[in-house]
Motif scaffolding. Structure first.
Motif: not given
Length: 67
Positions: A29-39, A49-60
């Motif tokens: 997720v730390m690697v994906l965050r800068p890419l998601l910011h660019v997009v 933040p809730v969307a990022e949390l759901s991304l974290f849970v999905t990757v987990l």
């Protein structure tokens, strides 16, 4: 046949596989965050933040299913 889970040993302390999955997920997720910011990921949601949390849970969840 039962599936054996590899445990992480740090200083003689056995850690559950879940701890390893959490660490890997955090790194991904730390690697994906800068890419998601660019997009512009945060602009797509009213509460980013809730969307990022759901991304974290999905990757987990995906890591737990794959390994």
């Amino acid at each position: 046949m039962a599936h054996t889970f590899p445990e992480l040993v740090i200083g003689g302390v056995l850690l559950a596989p879940f701890v390893t999955y959490l660490a890997i997920t955090l790194a991904v997720v730390m690697v994906l965050r800068p890419l998601l910011h660019v997009v512009g990921f945060a602009k797509l949601f009213s509460h980013a933040p809730v969307a990022e949390l759901s991304l974290f849970v999905t990757v987990l969840g995906m890591l737990m299913l794959l390994f």
